[in-house]
Design a protein around this motif. Sequence first.
Motif, PDB file in Angstrom:
ATOM      1  N   TRP A  47      20.936 -28.501  -1.793  1.00  0.00           N
ATOM      2  CA  TRP A  47      19.919 -27.521  -1.415  1.00  0.00           C
ATOM      3  C   TRP A  47      20.083 -26.196  -2.159  1.00  0.00           C
ATOM      4  O   TRP A  47      19.273 -25.295  -1.970  1.00  0.00           O
ATOM      5  N   HIS A  48      21.106 -26.080  -2.981  1.00  0.00           N
ATOM      6  CA  HIS A  48      21.379 -24.763  -3.589  1.00  0.00           C
ATOM      7  C   HIS A  48      20.269 -24.348  -4.550  1.00  0.00           C
ATOM      8  O   HIS A  48      19.754 -25.166  -5.303  1.00  0.00           O
ATOM      9  N   PRO A  49      19.954 -23.058  -4.551  1.00  0.00           N
ATOM     10  CA  PRO A  49      18.967 -22.550  -5.515  1.00  0.00           C
ATOM     11  C   PRO A  49      19.375 -22.936  -6.939  1.00  0.00           C
ATOM     12  O   PRO A  49      20.564 -23.095  -7.237  1.00  0.00           O
TER      13      PRO A  49
ATOM     14  N   PRO B  88       9.571 -33.859  -4.782  1.00  0.00           N
ATOM     15  CA  PRO B  88       9.360 -32.453  -4.439  1.00  0.00           C
ATOM     16  C   PRO B  88       9.966 -31.507  -5.473  1.00  0.00           C
ATOM     17  O   PRO B  88       9.380 -30.451  -5.774  1.00  0.00           O
TER      18      PRO B  88
ATOM     19  N   ILE C 223      14.896 -22.880   1.924  1.00  0.00           N
ATOM     20  CA  ILE C 223      16.320 -22.621   2.144  1.00  0.00           C
ATOM     21  C   ILE C 223      16.931 -23.790   2.917  1.00  0.00           C
ATOM     22  O   ILE C 223      16.402 -24.214   3.936  1.00  0.00           O
ATOM     23  N   GLY C 224      18.018 -24.315   2.386  1.00  0.00           N
ATOM     24  CA  GLY C 224      18.740 -25.393   3.063  1.00  0.00           C
ATOM     25  C   GLY C 224      18.191 -26.782   2.806  1.00  0.00           C
ATOM     26  O   GLY C 224      18.795 -27.768   3.222  1.00  0.00           O
ATOM     27  N   VAL C 225      17.040 -26.880   2.143  1.00  0.00           N
ATOM     28  CA  VAL C 225      16.391 -28.195   1.986  1.00  0.00           C
ATOM     29  C   VAL C 225      16.779 -28.828   0.647  1.00  0.00           C
ATOM     30  O   VAL C 225      16.549 -28.262  -0.416  1.00  0.00           O
ATOM     31  N   THR C 226      17.354 -30.002   0.727  1.00  0.00           N
ATOM     32  CA  THR C 226      17.722 -30.773  -0.457  1.00  0.00           C
ATOM     33  C   THR C 226      16.533 -31.609  -0.889  1.00  0.00           C
ATOM     34  O   THR C 226      16.054 -32.441  -0.126  1.00  0.00           O
ATOM     35  N   PRO C 227      16.019 -31.392  -2.095  1.00  0.00           N
ATOM     36  CA  PRO C 227      14.815 -32.122  -2.508  1.00  0.00           C
ATOM     37  C   PRO C 227      15.134 -33.448  -3.188  1.00  0.00           C
ATOM     38  O   PRO C 227      16.120 -33.552  -3.922  1.00  0.00           O
ATOM     39  N   GLY C 228      14.287 -34.421  -2.967  1.00  0.00           N
ATOM     40  CA  GLY C 228      14.276 -35.592  -3.821  1.00  0.00           C
ATOM     41  C   GLY C 228      13.610 -35.226  -5.148  1.00  0.00           C
ATOM     42  O   GLY C 228      13.131 -34.096  -5.333  1.00  0.00           O
TER      43      GLY C 228
ATOM     44  N   HIS D  26      22.398 -34.746  -4.838  1.00  0.00           N
ATOM     45  CA  HIS D  26      21.462 -33.624  -4.828  1.00  0.00           C
ATOM     46  C   HIS D  26      21.924 -32.622  -3.766  1.00  0.00           C
ATOM     47  O   HIS D  26      22.521 -33.012  -2.773  1.00  0.00           O
TER      48      HIS D  26
ATOM     49  N   VAL E 162      12.221 -26.345  -2.421  1.00  0.00           N
ATOM     50  CA  VAL E 162      11.388 -26.605  -1.240  1.00  0.00           C
ATOM     51  C   VAL E 162      11.548 -25.486  -0.223  1.00  0.00           C
ATOM     52  O   VAL E 162      10.571 -24.927   0.277  1.00  0.00           O
TER      53      VAL E 162
END
Lengths: 415, 415
Positions: free
Chosen positions: A361-363, A71, A63-68, A359, A61
């Motif tokens: 946010w890491h690439p 997404p 940088i920094g965003v943890t997806p469900g 979950h 999603v």
Amino acid sequence: MDLDLARQIAQEADTKIVLFVMDGLGGLPHPQTGLTELETARTPNLDALARESACGFTLPVGIGVTPGSGPGHLSLFGYDPLKFNIGRGALEAVGIDFDLRPQDIAARGNFCTVDGGGAISDRRAGRISNERCAELCAKLRGIRLDGAELFVEPVREHRFVLVLRPDGRASARGDGLSDAVGDTDPQREGAQPLEPRATSPEGEATARLVARFVEEAKRLLASPSTGSGRAEPANMLLLRGFARRPDWPSMSDVFKLRPAAVAHYPMYRGLAKLVGMEALPVGPAIGDSIATVRENWGRFDYFFVHYKYTDTAGEDGDFDRKVAKLEEVDAAVPSLLELGPDVLMVAGDHSTPAIMAAHSWHPVPFMMRAPWTRSDACNAFNEVALQKGSLGTFPAMEALALALAHAGRLTKYGA
Amino acid sequence: MDLDLARQIAQEADTKIVLFVMDGLGGLPHPQTGLTELETARTPNLDALARESACGFTLPVGIGVTPGSGPGHLSLFGYDPLKFNIGRGALEAVGIDFDLRPQDIAARGNFCTVDGGGAISDRRAGRISNERCAELCAKLRGIRLDGAELFVEPVREHRFVLVLRPDGRASARGDGLSDAVGDTDPQREGAQPLEPRATSPEGEATARLVARFVEEAKRLLASPSTGSGRAEPANMLLLRGFARRPDWPSMSDVFKLRPAAVAHYPMYRGLAKLVGMEALPVGPAIGDSIATVRENWGRFDYFFVHYKYTDTAGEDGDFDRKVAKLEEVDAAVPSLLELGPDVLMVAGDHSTPAIMAAHSWHPVPFMMRAPWTRSDACNAFNEVALQKGSLGTFPAMEALALALAHAGRLTKYGA
């Protein structure tokens, strides 16, 4: 890639693309060894594939965003996860093969336990069995509402889906339903279930219908249906994520693909269907998935293959099991390659580091074996080696464009 | 991260974030040694930190774009510098702790020297003393305008701020002021000061007020105020950057942070206040900054610490002094770490290579020590070693999102 651009330059071709998704793929170093799950696992086949592939990381999603899960997958399917939002109820309904129609409103339901004062003592009603869930859903189907047809469908354990569909009379009057209804699930134990409230004026009629359903359900669930005399743990229900089925452009329209989903779990089947994939019936094991792809090889030219168990192990915080599941996938790589895909992507929807048990946010590790790739210095499939990959860290929603290009499925842009 | 998304997923947590900014951090190789300022400096503490950190480069505005101080900092604060613009006058006013109100119009002023023909012979009036600047500002405060209250505030040396505020009668008539007024500063010597002109029709009344102010000021500055008989160097003034105070969402609203700025220089304090930081009083030395953070550790959970002197040395083209200033920061790193921040970012607002003696567009060295980082092969804090970092080159405006994620301050996006 922007979908309008894709519509403009995507073309059909006689090539096949496989997207193999290990759910929750990426990880973090174990504090004792300093090695991630992928670095720890013995994965000779994945490593050999990395040497032949273009390597890097996807950013689901941002940088920094943890997806469900939603997404995380939509981006791999080529859809911007910040533009294509889906309510949990609609996702859950589509995911159990429920034929959700455009006028329907769906919500995710939990059977729960409330105490004598009405406070929630167990949000999951002790995780009742699938059979018991089905019995309770059948019971609730007997409720009659004025204005809506009612569907109550079991999912797994304590989870079910509620769907309201305008009935014939309501439709005749032009009374539609609205998804502007708030959750009744307070998402914590000790609290009372919330009243279903309209979140905007157009939700008021639907909120009243939901309130009437909850009231009837409460009465039905409170009366014991067995003669055992044991207290029924599932004596109440909680609803959340009221949503309509989104109306999205399909992968065949936009990307000129005939896409199939090979996923055992309902949610991933549901996501795939929302972008126009055909969800093929498949068993739970990785061998089942590969057999299903093989059997359907001629009918489709894009296969999304979903492997769930890396995520489950990660979410359970079980580093060793996640390692074992990565090794299970590794063992299946040769049979995946035997299919002879023109483009094979090995990817994840998000990271689920076992040391976080969630979950993150890491690439996410990514590799693509395809014609026309450049060589890079990445010689193994793990979070450290992939830093030497030629693809760098790029938005997951661009992965499909990359695959289409390598599959000869994108024409030149501009004269 | 988009601010709407941040509003949706940011949450409070019991963690502390420190952003340490070395102004003008990045550099270029010295032609004789082939080493950059950071490669030349002996920085054992920064290098050790790099080995424990996720490393990379930030891109303040975009590839090839050289940022001013405003965009360079706003991006590190999480605000898109292409969306959040601020006029120089407003920035300067807020930066001297002037209580700039929404209806005010501020401009940056220079006292200058004009020759007998009215042409500018020194745009900085020989950099008059702070004391002399204050005396001249006091003199100009005597000017009366019909429609606006007038503030003339000294900044440093030849620089001051002019603020026009609608007076009681103008407000009663509903006559507001406008920032659509062009600069009177031609930005080169030998030219005449420009007339203040409206840049759009709504600026006409304000431009007339400014013209009246300039005329009166010229008269006052031309008459010697001392009996020395020496020619007063500051015999005219130049105005630029007419601007209103921008009304921006605060970091506490958007990111759920309690943010503090530890910056000695007015401009950086001003920038920080525009995004809702509390600007703490602090002395000029790096030890003062760290002591201020320590004393206020309990009251805030985000600290922006600004170190100016790397930029000053770079702008002066003084390679060796920039090296010395980097070593000064290095010596302070242990006391920064002793504070125990959960997330420590070491960053710059832009590069100022000493061999260019100016701001530049080059990506800026960045590292972040935090829980849950991946290891990378970067083992020193300089422009070459950082190329092995796991973060790659990423937009500076994403740095805060990354820090928030690692600080446990972002919830999952999507079901």
